[in-house]
Design a protein around this motif. Structure first.
Motif, PDB file in Angstrom:
ATOM      1  N   ASN A 318       0.849  -1.182   0.000  1.00 27.41           N
ATOM      2  CA  ASN A 318       0.000   0.000   0.000  1.00 27.41           C
ATOM      3  C   ASN A 318       0.887   1.235   0.000  1.00 27.41           C
ATOM      4  O   ASN A 318       1.187   1.809   1.035  1.00 27.41           O
ATOM      5  N   ASP A 319       1.322   1.603  -1.158  1.00 29.43           N
ATOM      6  CA  ASP A 319       2.266   2.693  -1.326  1.00 29.43           C
ATOM      7  C   ASP A 319       1.658   3.996  -0.830  1.00 29.43           C
ATOM      8  O   ASP A 319       0.573   4.374  -1.256  1.00 29.43           O
ATOM      9  N   PRO A 320       2.333   4.698   0.079  1.00 29.12           N
ATOM     10  CA  PRO A 320       1.761   5.931   0.615  1.00 29.12           C
ATOM     11  C   PRO A 320       1.771   7.080  -0.373  1.00 29.12           C
ATOM     12  O   PRO A 320       1.265   8.150  -0.093  1.00 29.12           O
ATOM     13  N   GLN A 321       2.371   6.879  -1.527  1.00 32.38           N
ATOM     14  CA  GLN A 321       2.410   7.958  -2.496  1.00 32.38           C
ATOM     15  C   GLN A 321       1.064   8.112  -3.195  1.00 32.38           C
ATOM     16  O   GLN A 321       0.331   7.154  -3.391  1.00 32.38           O
ATOM     17  N   VAL A 322       0.774   9.351  -3.565  1.00 30.18           N
ATOM     18  CA  VAL A 322      -0.347   9.599  -4.473  1.00 30.18           C
ATOM     19  C   VAL A 322       0.151   9.383  -5.892  1.00 30.18           C
ATOM     20  O   VAL A 322       1.269   9.774  -6.237  1.00 30.18           O
ATOM     21  N   GLN A 323      -0.652   8.737  -6.700  1.00 31.26           N
ATOM     22  CA  GLN A 323      -0.288   8.530  -8.100  1.00 31.26           C
ATOM     23  C   GLN A 323      -1.356   9.136  -8.998  1.00 31.26           C
ATOM     24  O   GLN A 323      -2.551   9.001  -8.729  1.00 31.26           O
ATOM     25  N   ILE A 324      -0.907   9.788 -10.033  1.00 32.11           N
ATOM     26  CA  ILE A 324      -1.810  10.285 -11.068  1.00 32.11           C
ATOM     27  C   ILE A 324      -1.407   9.625 -12.373  1.00 32.11           C
ATOM     28  O   ILE A 324      -0.273   9.791 -12.845  1.00 32.11           O
ATOM     29  N   ALA A 325      -2.305   8.859 -12.957  1.00 28.18           N
ATOM     30  CA  ALA A 325      -2.063   8.271 -14.279  1.00 28.18           C
ATOM     31  C   ALA A 325      -2.821   9.114 -15.289  1.00 28.18           C
ATOM     32  O   ALA A 325      -4.044   9.275 -15.184  1.00 28.18           O
ATOM     33  N   PHE A 326      -2.081   9.661 -16.244  1.00 34.02           N
ATOM     34  CA  PHE A 326      -2.684  10.574 -17.208  1.00 34.02           C
ATOM     35  C   PHE A 326      -3.285   9.792 -18.368  1.00 34.02           C
ATOM     36  O   PHE A 326      -2.610   8.999 -19.024  1.00 34.02           O
ATOM     37  N   GLY A 327      -4.565  10.039 -18.607  1.00 32.81           N
ATOM     38  CA  GLY A 327      -5.240   9.354 -19.700  1.00 32.81           C
ATOM     39  C   GLY A 327      -4.736   9.825 -21.048  1.00 32.81           C
ATOM     40  O   GLY A 327      -4.243  10.951 -21.195  1.00 32.81           O
ATOM     41  N   ALA A 328      -4.839   8.962 -22.026  1.00 33.34           N
ATOM     42  CA  ALA A 328      -4.464   9.275 -23.406  1.00 33.34           C
ATOM     43  C   ALA A 328      -5.325   8.404 -24.315  1.00 33.34           C
ATOM     44  O   ALA A 328      -6.119   7.600 -23.838  1.00 33.34           O
ATOM     45  N   GLU A 329      -5.140   8.567 -25.614  1.00 34.21           N
ATOM     46  CA  GLU A 329      -6.002   7.830 -26.546  1.00 34.21           C
ATOM     47  C   GLU A 329      -5.874   6.320 -26.400  1.00 34.21           C
ATOM     48  O   GLU A 329      -6.801   5.580 -26.725  1.00 34.21           O
ATOM     49  N   ASP A 330      -4.730   5.870 -25.909  1.00 36.34           N
ATOM     50  CA  ASP A 330      -4.598   4.426 -25.671  1.00 36.34           C
ATOM     51  C   ASP A 330      -4.876   4.079 -24.213  1.00 36.34           C
ATOM     52  O   ASP A 330      -4.549   2.987 -23.760  1.00 36.34           O
ATOM     53  N   LEU A 332      -4.783   4.305 -20.024  1.00 39.74           N
ATOM     54  CA  LEU A 332      -3.806   4.552 -18.966  1.00 39.74           C
ATOM     55  C   LEU A 332      -2.551   3.741 -19.235  1.00 39.74           C
ATOM     56  O   LEU A 332      -2.606   2.648 -19.785  1.00 39.74           O
ATOM     57  N   SER A 333      -1.426   4.298 -18.829  1.00 37.06           N
ATOM     58  CA  SER A 333      -0.141   3.623 -19.038  1.00 37.06           C
ATOM     59  C   SER A 333       0.764   3.870 -17.842  1.00 37.06           C
ATOM     60  O   SER A 333       0.792   4.966 -17.274  1.00 37.06           O
TER      61      SER A 333
END
Ligand SMILES: [Ca+2]
Ligand SMILES: [Ca+2]
Ligand SMILES: [Ca+2]
Ligand SMILES: [Ca+2]
Length: 495
Positions: A318-330, A332-333
């Motif tokens: 349970n990683d204490p970091q916040v993560q933002i995955a940026f959407g794109a046409e393909d 999430l990556s």
């Protein structure tokens, strides 16, 4: 974990966090906004002011402990007022069913204009395994009536999953278990509009099970190797609640982000991509366990997924970091992720174990620049000698993600904020962003469910071009609502 095992047991668990508005393409409202200019998706009575949903799943109703209720406070030029509210429980006139102990009605909430009349409708789910969900219908006079959705009590999600301009409902039954493992769960995709008799216009393919699940180990498209694909039982539930719907691949169809149980105690978030006929494909999403919300942080027109350290279960992964995955046409990556904690330059405060950064997450544009701000609960934050008093942060979105510059951190001891921080308050348990006073800037609602012996309380902070302000902040609790108080847990979820 063996593949064979993961193919036998697959649980999708909706990570349901309070808040998290996104660019969901809801049917355009037919209602002339006469007051404020709230996003139609937030407005049950069509007056142009967003309305706030505060669930109290622990509330005692008709002498049934933990039967649960939901409080809706209607917005106005002055924001919300506990005197201008609607309380909704299984004992409310027009709501089907009856109050049931431990049902935890309100554990899940989602909203959208399901019947297409221009008024946003509210869907309320339950925390028990056998309950149903209820649609409560919007109207010029507020929420009214109620339509039962038998068998689908868990984690309902409203969105335009097929992209035809009407709001659909993804529905999930409760989750059974086999030993320590969750097992299969009934699901349905109801295409909108949905009638007040509880009938969809049609039903969609929830998923082609041979393709949606088995996306393999990476973020690629549907896997072709059947050994990597699960075609067996699947299910969706969730330890937390919230808005996990948005369009993360920009195809005009909403997608759902979930916490996925993979057997053998393995968890990871996933996303189901919407399609013309229903859900056809699954894929990687950031985060492991905790809160999650969807919105367009970098303002490129495609929604992004934000995850945090929500449940504090102490799991190593349970990683204490916040993560933002940026959407794109393909979609999430793993190659497009911003990870940070309180050590982000400009972020006030120090990162410590147990802070639960992202205990709640809400993602929506406050400042009006077209990029979503990220509100993060920090429910385990200690200060002034108070352990786990809790605070929240508002971080501004930029074209490259959030920045610590201009970030705000507030708590109950901040000047002009009602209340006094106490040990164990866990302020920041729930949060939501909605334009409650109709001035064009979303306002922030934050809860402490531990407040007043777990009765709970909700604060609101006005939003503006610079963020939110403590000046003008307000608070209410179940007593102010003339609602059940004992261990009500008011404010989680907020929506
Ligand atoms: Ca309203
Ligand atoms: Ca409606
Ligand atoms: Ca999509
Ligand atoms: Ca984006």
């Amino acid at each position: 974990m063996s593949r064979a095992r993961s193919t036998r047991i697959a649980l999708l668990s909706a990570v349901l966090v309070a808040g998290g508005l996104s660019a969901v393409s809801l049917a355009p409202t037919a209602v002339a906004a006469t007051g404020g200019k709230a996003a139609p998706a937030d407005d049950f009575n069509g007056d142009g002011y967003a309305d706030l949903v505060s669930a109290a799943p622990g509330g005692t109703v008709s002498a049934k402990a933990q039967a649960g209720y939901v409080a809706v406070t209607y917005g106005s030029a002055d924001g919300v007022d506990p005197a201008r509210k609607k309380l909704i429980s299984r004992s409310t006139t027009g709501i089907p069913g009856s109050a049931t102990a431990k049902q935890k009605f309100g554990t899940y909430v989602t909203k959208g204009d399901l019947d297409g009349d221009g008024y946003t409708d509210l869907v309320i789910g339950s925390g028990d395994a056998t309950g149903s969900s209820v649609i409560v219908w919007g109207s010029a006079s507020g929420l009214t009536g109620g339509t039962d959705l038998p068998g689908y009590g868990r984690a309902p999600q409203a969105g335009d999953f097929d992209g035809d301009g009407t709001t659909d409902l993804a529905l999930f039954a409760g989750v059974g278990s086999y030993g320590d493992d969750p097992i299969a769960q009934e699901t349905a995709l109801w295409k909108g509009p949905i009638s007040r008799a509880g009938k969809p216009a049609s039903t969609g393919d929830f998923m082609d099970r041979s393709t949606w699940w088995g996306y393999g180990d990476a973020d690629g498209p549907a896997c072709a190797d059947t050994d990597e694909c699960v075609d067996g039982p699947h299910s969706i539930s969730g330890p937390a609640t919230g808005k996990a719907v948005g369009d993360v691949n920009g195809d005009g169809r909403d997608d759902i982000a979930f916490l996925n149980y993979d057997g053998d105690g393995m968890w990871a978030n996933s996303v189901l991509y919407g399609g013309a006929a229903g859900f056809k494909r699954g894929g990687w999403a950031p985060g492991v366990r905790g809160s999650l919300a969807v919105g367009d942080v970098n303002g490129d027109g495609i929604d992004d997924v934000v995850t945090g350290d929500g449940d504090g279960d102490g799991m190593e992964e349970n990683d204490p970091q916040v993560q933002i995955a940026f959407g794109a046409e393909d979609g999430l990556s793993k190659d497009r992720v911003q990870s940070f904690d309180q050590s982000l330059p400009g972020f006030y405060g120090a990162q410590e174990n147990g802070d639960h950064l992202g205990s709640c997450i809400a993602v929506a544009d406050v400042t009006g620049d077209g990029r979503a701000e990220v509100a993060l609960g920090i429910s385990g934050e200690d200060f002034g000698g108070k352990t786990d008093a809790g605070s929240f942060a508002l971080l501004q979105g930029t074209a490259t993600g959030v920045t610590g510059t201009g970030s705000q951190v507030l708590n109950q001891n901040s000047a002009d904020v009602p209340g006094v921080a106490e040990t164990g308050d866990a302020f920041g348990a729930g949060c939501a962003l909605a334009d409650l006073n109709g001035d064009g800037h979303r306002d922030l609602a934050v809860s402490s469910t531990a407040e007043n012996a777990s009765s709970g309380a909700v604060w609101t902070f006005p939003g503006g071009a610079q963020g939110v302000t403590a000046a003008g902040s307000t608070a209410f609790n179940p007593k102010d609502l003339a609602a059940p108080e004992t261990k009500a847990l008011l404010g989680n979820p907020l929506r």
